[in-house]
Design an enzyme around this catalytic site. Sequence first.
Site, mmCIF file in Angstrom:
data_model
loop_
_atom_site.group_PDB
_atom_site.id
_atom_site.type_symbol
_atom_site.label_atom_id
_atom_site.label_comp_id
_atom_site.label_asym_id
_atom_site.label_seq_id
_atom_site.Cartn_x
_atom_site.Cartn_y
_atom_site.Cartn_z
ATOM 1 N N PHE A 8 -9.260 13.531 -17.345
ATOM 2 C CA PHE A 8 -8.190 13.337 -18.314
ATOM 3 C C PHE A 8 -8.526 12.212 -19.287
ATOM 4 O O PHE A 8 -8.946 11.118 -18.875
ATOM 5 C CB PHE A 8 -6.877 12.968 -17.612
ATOM 6 N N ASP A 9 -8.318 12.469 -20.565
ATOM 7 C CA ASP A 9 -8.249 11.401 -21.546
ATOM 8 C C ASP A 9 -6.975 10.597 -21.250
ATOM 9 O O ASP A 9 -6.090 11.068 -20.536
ATOM 10 C CB ASP A 9 -8.198 12.036 -22.946
ATOM 11 N N LEU A 10 -6.878 9.387 -21.819
ATOM 12 C CA LEU A 10 -5.698 8.553 -21.574
ATOM 13 C C LEU A 10 -4.761 8.539 -22.783
ATOM 14 O O LEU A 10 -3.687 9.130 -22.759
ATOM 15 C CB LEU A 10 -6.136 7.129 -21.210
#
Length: 213
Positions: A8-10
């Site tokens: 996941f990107d943040l």
Amino acid sequence: MVQKTILFDLDGTLTDSGEGIINCAILALQHFGLPIPSREEMRVFVGPPLQESFIRHGVPADRAEEAVRIYRSRYIPIGKFENTPYPGIREMLEALKADGHKLYVATSKPEAMSIEILEHFDLARYFDQICGATMDFSRSSKEAVIAYLLEQNGRSDNTVMVGDTKFDILGAASHGIPAIGVAWGYGETADMEAAGAAAIAHNPEELLELLRR
């Protein structure tokens, strides 16, 4: 159900961090006496490496690190908490963990800050590891962060990236990893599709369905 490894990107994917990032980017542009775009136009600062964004907005390349230092002078004590998890994210992560998937964060935000933010919102516990950029800029691009994560944890045949910009899609593709774009963040859906996104999710519930396939 096949166990997946999900990266996941943040910013713009798990949390809506735009307010703090934009406020701090404005401070840095003011330091250089540069024009300040509208807040809508400043949304492009959310996601990509900061040095690249500052250069695109007129900061000389040889002073880009200075711009990041000015940005961090406000971001570290204040800006990182001008931020909130998107509705439905916690429930989605709970469901994915219950399904037995391995979850990671792969972000261009400095790693220590990313851990602190996710701990602050009680989201860190869902992830096997949180990987981010280094403060000295030696690891800053999404491609480099994913490479580091794979070196640390090995590679799974069932790995997928989730992010809100074309940089997430392209960074994953550089390692042969398919990516799902999310439409609630700061990137353009058309850009993610053009970069090769396998699918676009319009809310966390739809993302959960896509990840369970």
